[in-house]
Scaffold this motif. Structure first.
Motif, short mmCIF file in Angstrom:
data_model
loop_
_atom_site.label_atom_id
_atom_site.label_comp_id
_atom_site.label_asym_id
_atom_site.label_seq_id
_atom_site.Cartn_x
_atom_site.Cartn_y
_atom_site.Cartn_z
N ASN A 108 0.85 -1.19 0.00
CA ASN A 108 0.00 0.00 0.00
C ASN A 108 0.88 1.25 0.00
O ASN A 108 1.70 1.42 0.90
CB ASN A 108 -0.88 -0.04 1.25
N PRO A 109 0.73 2.10 -1.02
CA PRO A 109 1.67 3.23 -1.15
C PRO A 109 1.53 4.29 -0.06
O PRO A 109 2.45 5.06 0.14
CB PRO A 109 1.31 3.83 -2.52
N VAL A 110 0.40 4.34 0.63
CA VAL A 110 0.22 5.42 1.59
C VAL A 110 0.42 4.97 3.04
O VAL A 110 0.13 5.71 3.96
CB VAL A 110 -1.14 6.13 1.42
N PHE A 111 0.92 3.75 3.23
CA PHE A 111 1.28 3.32 4.59
C PHE A 111 2.74 2.91 4.61
O PHE A 111 3.28 2.46 3.59
CB PHE A 111 0.41 2.14 5.02
N TYR A 157 8.29 4.48 3.39
CA TYR A 157 7.17 4.17 2.51
C TYR A 157 7.69 3.37 1.31
O TYR A 157 8.86 3.54 0.93
CB TYR A 157 6.52 5.46 2.03
#
Ligand SMILES: Nc1ncnc2c1ncn2[C@@H]1O[C@H](COP(=O)(O)OP(=O)(O)OP(=O)(O)O)[C@@H](O)[C@H]1O
Ligand code: SF4
Ligand SMILES: [Mg+2]
Lengths: 333, 342
Positions: A108-111, A157
């Motif tokens: 997941n790119p935003v976690f 990230y």
């Protein structure tokens, strides 16, 4: 010979994707089983349904559009397709876990890496574990896949990492749950050859250490040859052949497998099939009978009409091809 | 530190934008037909009075010099007199702005909560009846202008059901709370006047909802499609496959990436609400700046027009900064790029 119940048994699995303009009949009666401690390879050209089959096993297919229209998937004898959410969640991760094909898409790119890895750990340790313990376990998981500076990595990230690092993190996540069966979907394919080699060796050592059962998916016969005990060959959503790895390489039975062997230079680990004439059939309107018949040099009358069942060449060698039908009487090539 | 650098850069950027905006406003107000001195003096004033006034207002100087005078005054809060109210425009704005701002604030909260909530429900029940219901409602929300909602709410909630008051910010006779922020509900709470808070809240529900409806529908659609898209992503399948509970996957790992498109549009919708509020303000007799701005335009009240545009411009700029910050918070890819100085 009576063998114990397989760890995983897929029987006659059928799956379609509903799309605009109809249904893609992707899986057409897939069979596969894995025994405890076994390392099984799954080979087939792109689009033949390897990933779809494995996502079905964990029930993580996107539904819609995917739809399972028949068959059964049993884990230790229990039907996965009929499992209630609680039991299913027990099987996921601890029973079976999966390394997804594309590590970039699987994170997941935003976690941060840590947030994702810790979510996995927490769901298996439940409320028993406190933050510190989870963090320590996450660090240990990263160390196990030979990642340097795990402390910093946990707070990074995915975009900040190289492809090789992302692949290792996906492996770490899949192994962090200590699965009985690990599904590895083309690990390292997205990477260049040297790094792919390192990743495969690492994975091999890790599963040897823990005696984890494995399904290794690959385009490459070379990789499967080195790392597995038994191989399944898949063509256009059907299982065309299964045999112990050595036997498959010395006595390939199915015309498709034979073509694969000819196309791939024996010693290289190169990809599949630029040289096989014809192309993968259209799933909207797949060929009748044997799905390989439009490309098969030995195609007979019956191949167009009927779907070949699996014929046993040996106790442990099955081929889905009418050439091996005793009733057909024609000699095997 | 990352965030600080980000804010500084955005602040500098904003000042530049504001200067540009002020020039445009100034030029427009000078190009428009009509002599500001004559307008200010009144139609019947003798010519020599107008001439004097023109000198006083620096109208005989070249335009750039006039602009500097104008800007100096504006910065000091002197936006000139309003023709209509005969008061300093800045004073008018100070009085009316909070009313509209409060309205937009409540509308914004409704857009965020109802819009995202409905979208999430819709996505979770994709292609089932609940989803279809939300989608039909969304289409209605998008195509129906806010004044229609305003009249509808006024009739239904105000008159037929009698649940909510119909006009103004407070029930007549009720003393507004002492002015701290100018937002009645906030000031009432700050000064502990619960009955005023309650009354003001009841007054604001219908107009705020009327203003929010279009955007709620829009947010619901955007959220739904973002969530439905992301639901099929491998990073969701991967967490599920490893046994992360459905609730955690949905509410955390699916929601955050799906909010990014919503948040960007939400901020702009909020700012747009302030300038688009005039019909709703008219219908609910809401003493706001949007209505004031339209009146100014109808009567060619140049100073008031300039003042309102300037204030709404500032709102847009601030909303933009907040949106950028929210998106940067949600999306590390943007944050990291900004930190690297790009
Ligand atoms: N979400 C989807 N919607 C529609 N069709 C899909 C979807 N996912 C997969 N397919 C189709 O199903 C077929 C099998 O796909 P799958 O990913 O299982 O193949 P694969 O053997 O894993 O291929 P590869 O080696 O390229 O990973 C392909 O034809 C693909 O186009
Ligand atoms: S069943 Fe017929 S068409 Fe299919 S592989 Fe065998 S010979 Fe070829
Ligand atoms: Mg695949």
């Amino acid at each position: 010979m009576d063998r114990p119940t397989p760890l995983l048994q897929i029987h006659d699995l059928r799956l379609q994707y509903r799309v605009y303009g109809g249904a893609l009949q992707v899986l057409d009666g897939v069979h596969l089983h894995v025994h405890v401690g076994e390392k099984v390879g799954l080979v087939g050209e792109t689009g033949c349904g390897k990933t779809s089959t494995m996502k079905a096993v964990l029930r993580v297919l996107p539904m819609p559009p995917a739809q399972i229209t028949g068959g059964s998937i049993r884990f230790k004898g229990q039907e996965i397709l009929a499992m209630d959410p609680r039991t299913l969640q027990q099987v996921r991760g601890r029973g079976i876990s999966m390394i997804f094909q594309d590590p970039t898409a699987a994170l997941n790119p935003v976690f941060t890496v840590g947030q994702q890895l810790e979510a996995v750990l927490r769901s298996h340790w439940g409320r028993r574990a406190d933050r510190g313990e989870i963090r320590a376990a996450a660090l240990a998981a990263l160390e196990e896949v030979a990642l340097a500076d795990p402390d910093r990595l946990l707070d990074a990230y995915p975009v900040q990492l190289s492809g090789g690092m992302r692949q290792r993190i996906c492996i770490a996540m899949a192994l962090a749950t200590k699965p009985e069966l690990l599904i590895a979907d083309e690990p390292g394919t997205a990477l260049d050859v040297t790094i792919q080699d390192q990743v495969l060796r690492l994975l091999h050592n890790l599963v040897e250490e823990r005696n984890t059962s494995v399904i290794l998916i690959s385009h490459s016969l070379g990789i499967v040859r080195q790392l597995t005990d038994r191989v399944y060959v898949m063509y256009a959503g059907t299982m065309v052949e299964s045999a112990p790895t050595r036997k498959l390489f010395t006595h390939p039975g199915h015309p498709y497998t034979q073509q694969l062997m000819e196309v791939v230079p024996r010693l290289s680990g190169g990809g599949i099939a630029p040289g096989i004439p014809g192309r993968i059939p259209d799933y909207l309107d797949p060929p009748t009978g044997c799905r390989f018949h439009p490309r098969c040099p030995h195609a007979m009358e019956i191949c167009r009409r009927e779907k070949p069942p699996a014929f046993s060449l040996d106790q442990d060698h099955q081929v889905a091809c009418f050439l091996y039908d005793p009733a057909q009487g024609s000699p095997a090539p | 530190m990352q965030i600080a650098a980000f804010i500084v850069r955005r602040a500098v950027h904003s000042v530049v934008v504001l200067l540009g905006l002020s020039m445009v406003i100034f030029v427009i107000s000078r190009i428009l037909p009509g002599d500001p001195a004559r307008v200010a003096a009144g139609a019947r004033a003798p010519d020599w009075v107008v001439d004097n006034l023109r000198e006083q207002m620096h109208l005989n100087d070249p335009l750039p010099v006039q602009y500097v005078y104008w800007l100096r005054d504006a910065v000091q809060g002197d936006l000139g007199l309003s023709l209509v109210t005969r008061r300093n425009v800045a004073q008018d704005i100070l009085e009316l702005f909070p009313a509209t701002f409060e309205l937009a604030l409540y509308a914004g909260v409704m857009m965020a909560i109802l819009g995202v909530g409905l979208g999430a429900v819709s996505a979770r029940h994709k292609d089932r009846w609940l989803d279809n219901l939300v989608r039909v409602l969304s289409y209605m929300g998008v195509v129906t202008p806010s004044f229609v909602w305003a009249i509808l709410f006024l009739l239904v909630f105000g008159f037929t059901l009698g649940w909510l008051p119909t006009l103004g910010r407070l029930t007549e006779g009720l003393q507004p709370p002492p002015r701290i922020t100018g937002l009645y509900t906030v000031d009432a709470l700050l000064t502990g006047r619960v009955e005023v808070f309650w009354d003001a809240l009841q007054h604001i529900v219908s107009p705020a909802l009327a203003l929010a409806m279009g955007s709620i529908a829009q947010q619901a659609r955007i959220t739904r499609s973002a969530m439905a898209d992301n639901l099929g992503k491998d990073y969701i399948a991967a967490l599920r496959a490893l046994g992360v509970p459905e609730r955690v996957v949905m509410n955390r790992f699916l929601l955050k990436p799906s909010l990014i498109p919503t948040v960007s549009i939400l901020g702009l919708d909020f700012a747009a609400t302030m300038s688009n509020a005039f019909l709703v303000e008219l219908i609910f007799n809401w003493p706001g700046i949007s209505r004031y701005g339209i009146n100014a335009m109808l009567r060619k009240d140049l100073n008031a027009i300039a003042g309102v545009i300037l204030v709404l411009g500032v709102v847009f700029i601030v909303a933009n900064i907040l949106v950028d910050m929210a998106v940067a918070y949600l999306d590390p890819r943007i944050r990291l790029r900004t930190a690297r100085g790009r």
